[in-house]
Design a protein around this motif. Structure first.
Motif, PDB file in Angstrom:
ATOM      1  N   PHE A  86       0.739  -1.300   0.060  1.00 22.01           N
ATOM      2  CA  PHE A  86       0.102  -0.059   0.016  1.00 22.01           C
ATOM      3  C   PHE A  86       0.952   1.239  -0.125  1.00 22.01           C
ATOM      4  O   PHE A  86       0.522   2.149  -0.658  1.00 22.01           O
ATOM      5  N   ARG A 114      -6.472  -6.477  -1.518  1.00 21.49           N
ATOM      6  CA  ARG A 114      -7.086  -5.264  -1.065  1.00 21.49           C
ATOM      7  C   ARG A 114      -6.219  -3.872  -1.699  1.00 21.49           C
ATOM      8  O   ARG A 114      -6.775  -2.870  -1.774  1.00 21.49           O
ATOM      9  N   ARG A 149      -2.566   0.750  12.820  1.00 22.24           N
ATOM     10  CA  ARG A 149      -3.589   0.941  13.823  1.00 22.24           C
ATOM     11  C   ARG A 149      -4.713  -0.558  13.335  1.00 22.24           C
ATOM     12  O   ARG A 149      -5.463  -0.810  14.364  1.00 22.24           O
ATOM     13  N   PHE A 150      -4.585  -0.869  12.242  1.00 18.64           N
ATOM     14  CA  PHE A 150      -5.411  -1.998  11.536  1.00 18.64           C
ATOM     15  C   PHE A 150      -5.002  -3.361  11.945  1.00 18.64           C
ATOM     16  O   PHE A 150      -5.617  -4.407  11.685  1.00 18.64           O
ATOM     17  N   THR A 167     -11.359  -1.175  15.459  1.00 16.21           N
ATOM     18  CA  THR A 167     -10.626  -0.219  14.240  1.00 16.21           C
ATOM     19  C   THR A 167     -10.586  -1.182  12.791  1.00 16.21           C
ATOM     20  O   THR A 167     -11.028  -0.811  11.799  1.00 16.21           O
ATOM     21  N   SER A 168      -9.989  -2.341  12.878  1.00 14.43           N
ATOM     22  CA  SER A 168      -9.983  -3.356  11.949  1.00 14.43           C
ATOM     23  C   SER A 168     -11.158  -4.089  11.572  1.00 14.43           C
ATOM     24  O   SER A 168     -11.390  -4.277  10.133  1.00 14.43           O
ATOM     25  N   GLU A 205     -12.805  -1.540   9.317  1.00 12.77           N
ATOM     26  CA  GLU A 205     -12.500  -1.469   8.075  1.00 12.77           C
ATOM     27  C   GLU A 205     -12.734  -2.564   7.031  1.00 12.77           C
ATOM     28  O   GLU A 205     -13.111  -2.640   6.084  1.00 12.77           O
ATOM     29  N   GLY A 232     -12.103   8.959  14.480  1.00 15.09           N
ATOM     30  CA  GLY A 232     -11.124   7.694  13.820  1.00 15.09           C
ATOM     31  C   GLY A 232     -11.781   7.111  12.752  1.00 15.09           C
ATOM     32  O   GLY A 232     -10.993   6.416  11.793  1.00 15.09           O
ATOM     33  N   CYS A 272     -10.341   7.820   9.618  1.00 18.02           N
ATOM     34  CA  CYS A 272      -8.899   6.948   9.003  1.00 18.02           C
ATOM     35  C   CYS A 272      -9.537   5.628   8.775  1.00 18.02           C
ATOM     36  O   CYS A 272      -9.116   5.047   7.743  1.00 18.02           O
ATOM     37  N   ASP A 273     -10.294   4.860   9.774  1.00 15.75           N
ATOM     38  CA  ASP A 273     -10.619   3.591   9.702  1.00 15.75           C
ATOM     39  C   ASP A 273     -11.187   3.251   8.304  1.00 15.75           C
ATOM     40  O   ASP A 273     -11.105   1.992   7.721  1.00 15.75           O
ATOM     41  N   TRP A 333      -9.214   5.743   4.569  1.00 19.50           N
ATOM     42  CA  TRP A 333      -7.761   5.667   4.287  1.00 19.50           C
ATOM     43  C   TRP A 333      -7.501   4.391   3.155  1.00 19.50           C
ATOM     44  O   TRP A 333      -7.013   4.738   2.131  1.00 19.50           O
TER      45      TRP A 333
END
Lengths: 547, 547
Positions: A244, A270, A412-413, B236-237, B240, B262, B265-266, B269
């Motif tokens: 990415f 992805r 973060r993911f 968070t994940s 996404e 958040g 971003c989540d 992005w």
């Protein structure tokens, strides 16, 4: 939206609507029969004469489709949603028909639509993944399931798990206890390092011991720097985040073949980055050569693709060979000339068993001053060299500040949980244990490699000679193919899986351009399993020879 | 490629090329002066007469731009690449000019380019993230750093960590010991459940206890089913992966505002999904109403956007209110009518402190037969209700088989490590502990909420009355804004951060359409901290009132 899903989504819906409005336009449901009689008796109009056969054909299709999809999967559960039957002959068709059940039309009794990209992930399954799944469903165990499938398809190492087990037995609770001691002094700080938000890219304690660990187990003189790491939930995630960062969707990476089949999921799913194969051949012992790289680069450019990086695995997966220093310098010159990145996947760096030395790209960068480090990125993890795939610990090691900055944000993911990080800090700090583990593991790896390759040789199968590392050998079974083609290879693979009950990874799953090569992982076997494996394979290849 | 980056990467390079070819077309460099004289003296052609002023203007711009970017960042290191100064007045400009240093042109001495999407992530930083970072750099501690920044910007709860700490002290090593017992009997199986590859979506043991845990702590009658979970590395994940499954890039979700910062971003992005705000207002106690949803839906459709889902957080973050049953039915009817999905983020479900009952979407689906469950998806995690953000445990709970199938495959990127899963199985199985923890936590949450809100009231700040859950209150400081605008709000936020040394989240970071609202998290404070916080805020608002 893909054309296929569009057809499913709208085509199937609009037809019945048109039809029913025509039919009910006449009055009651009974009229359905009347126009048919009308057509037969020559009194029907042009419209009804064409609509009714269409409708009948549509309902026939619908009926066949439903019956077909039910017969494919007994239960429509999540796990079976992408479960083609074992017979590889129907592989492609089966996964296609399944994708149709996935893309059930809007407004029908089926589930509401998922995204096109999600549907694409459900569509089809490579022989590599199919074999893994089939094996899981009926896994061999010498005592409880002696007729089960023997797993040679998964690059997992359990040869030295006894040492890990011993370490855990001795150290159990130590990593948690450390925090609870603190707890006695001050409640507020108590379990902070274990429970509260930690830096997503990894705690500094882990970065420090992780760098030392890599310095310790990698051959040669390397000196990894703690601040250049971003940790992720497994190397799988590290390669995705790096892709990415380095490329936009529809950009591409050059990748020597045969390559690890998981990359097709890790990179393409992805990020949308494409992989351009650069063929390596048995005549060169599957070593990469720069002219081939140049050719693939130019061909891709002609097709309008923007190449952003070369991705290599060193040690190679599935071949097991390593890059020599000269090739590494050539590669660095190539990426510099093209102004692109170099990704070096070194997850098997500490799992060598041969005499030819592995050299980390980090060592080359250290010893040479005149190299632009910012274009070089290393992938690492603990799944292979420390036999801990269940811990999901991967790492991006980069010399590029922007890449590190973005990867830190994307972590973060995919952050590694704090208890695992603390556990690892304790484990990796125990350098005596690591030393003992590493030495023992290499010795066992070497012994099993020799036993396995000799076993194959005894039944007439030769392996690639340049293999010095990894949990596998790269076996040439081309002489047992009934036809020298991908089809011939898949036939043999299917026989091995369903008749011999041995799951191996076919070269085609690794995009190998030569047919009849198979990756066989031997590191979850015991020594007693080897004769069982060889006997099973022998029977299949004998049946082919005498056929 | 975004238009901006195109300009950076190619525009800057191509312009001088055109220019120099015009100039050097005449002969030597000295000629640059000659045409200028020509223009002045009336002998120049039309072409030169227009090219030269353009060129001069271009170089002037270039000069100004370079000087500006150097003065912004002293060191171009990774950590400072996205570090605007504390002064919020220049926030937007600063983050923009910083992005230019990141995108250093090809062939320059700067680092090799990262992807456009990676650069976009480095570009800019919301006040929410800036505040978190500033606080981390100089964090308040009553003893060691009494002048540091007090963190009211992070939704983290340490109120009941002592109980977790106690549990760990009593149970330390138990989860590891279980495997080592096995080890004594059979070496090969030894630490398998702890070290080897586990299902990426989570082990079944965890799914079972996790479902029980949710049934236990969620108010009302719910019955979560173990097979409908896919675990991820934090919520968070989970959000996404769910976004990826439900929408393609450039599709959109409707989301009531104010929303958790958040999400930007989540969701945006990596998945490229857009978020369409649906404004909620103080006049309605920030409750969602369906006509507003309808309006936003229609406006988005007019803009050509394909809306794929409505995303709500219930309990709401940042307001803390909950959806009533009627609104939930209305929402379900809305998504059914539009044939889209509904995502219900329920991570604060067990962290209520008020009397108004939270109802999980799962309960509604259970009690009603005539609802299409396949379009409903719940996000959950242990970061909030079990005070364990460091463990990174999130979950997708879906009624849609295809979503579960794809999410299971995508879980390869974000699996929870096996030691953490085993630890959790032990913890969540201890239902007596969970019961005690949950009860204590709610009581402490209620007490702190009341203390904090009363403290604010005493200094003249009112909070949203409908708040019954979460780690925060939603405070109205609009009367202290020097101008009723986003600028006015950011000025106050900056004063709170730099003068009062209090980090709160401004409403604008939550896309609130009304100005002067701030989210203040109080669950990492001790009771002793509250007067300190109030005194600091008081000084700032007094200085504004007397200004």
């Amino acid at each position: 939206m893909s054309p296929l899903s569009d057809t499913n989504e709208e085509g199937l819906n609009s037809k019945p609507k048109t039809l029913s409005s025509v039919i009910t336009g006449g009055g009651s449901g009974m009229r359905i029969i009347v126009p048919l009689q009308g057509v037969v008796q020559g009194r029907g109009g042009l419209v009804l004469g064409s609509v009714i056969p269409c409708a009948l054909f549509y309902f026939l299709q619908l009926y066949l489709k439903r019956n077909r999809s039910y017969s494919d999967s007994d239960s429509p559960s999540a796990s079976s949603a992408s479960s083609p039957s074992t017979s590889s002959g129907d592989l492609v068709n089966l996964s296609r028909s399944h994708s149709r059940t996935v893309l059930s039309p809007r407004g029908s009794s089926g589930p509401v639509l998922v995204s096109t990209r999600a549907s694409n992930i459900l569509r089809g399954e490579s022989a590599y993944h199919l074999g893994l799944r089939k094996c899981k469903e009926d896994e061999y165990d010498p005592e409880t399931n002696p007729d089960g499938v023997i797993q040679l398809g998964l690059a997992e190492n359990t040869l030295t798990l006894d040492l890990i087990s011993e370490w855990i037995y001795v150290n159990k609770g130590n990593f948690l206890a450390g925090n609870v001691e603190e707890d006695k002094r001050q409640t507020k700080l108590s379990v902070n390092g274990l429970t509260t938000y930690q830096p997503f890219d990894g705690i500094m304690d882990l970065k420090i011991v992780f760098a030392s660990f890599m310095n310790q187990i990698m051959p040669g003189l390397v000196s990894f720097c703690p601040t250049q790491f971003v940790f992720t939930s497994g190397a799988t995630s590290a390669i995705e985040i790096l892709s990415f960062c380095l490329a936009d969707a529809k950009n591409a990476f050059l990748i020597p073949t045969p390559y690890y089949p998981g990359f097709d999921c890790d990179i393409k799913w992805r990020t949308g980055v494409e992989l351009i194969p650069v063929p390596c051949r048995s005549g060169d012992d599957f070593k990469l050569n720069i002219p081939d790289l140049e050719t693939s680069y130019n061909q891709a450019k002609k097709r309008g693709l923007k190449i952003q990086a070369v991705l290599i695995s060193n040690p190679s997966n599935p071949v097991g060979n390593v890059l020599d220093r000269e090739s590494m310098y050539d590669l660095l010159a190539f990426v510099r000339e093209k102004n692109i990145h170099l990704i070096s996947d070194e997850v098997f760096a500490g799992s060598t068993h041969g005499s030819d030395g592995f050299v980390s790209m980090a060592e080359i960068l250290e010893t040479e001053e005149d190299i632009d480090r910012s274009r070089v990125h290393i992938i690492y993890g603990l799944s292979k060299d420390l036999c801990l795939p269940g811990w999901r610990v991967g790492a991006i090691y980069s010399f590029n500040e922007n890449v590190l900055a973005v990867a830190t944000k994307l972590a973060r993911f995919t952050a590694v949980s704090a208890p695992t990080q603390r556990l690892l800090v304790t484990l990796l700090s125990d350098i005596n244990f690591i030393e003992k583990f590493h030495k023992t593991n290499k010795a066992r790896l070497k012994k099993m490699y020799n036993l396995f390759v000799t076993g194959l040789k005894d039944i007439g199968i030769e392996c690639c000679k340049s293999s010095v590392s990894g949990f596998y050998c790269w076996a040439d079974m081309s002489k047992f193919l009934r036809s020298y083609s991908e089809r011939g290879e898949m036939e043999l693979w299917d026989k091995l899986l369903t008749v011999a009950k041995i799951n191996v990874t076919p070269g085609s799953s690794c995009h190998c351009i030569e047919h009849g090569w198979f990756r066989c992982c031997f590191t979850t076997l015991s020594e007693d399993d080897i004769p069982v494996v060889m006997n099973r394979i022998k029977k299949v290849i004998e049946s082919i020879s005498t056929h």
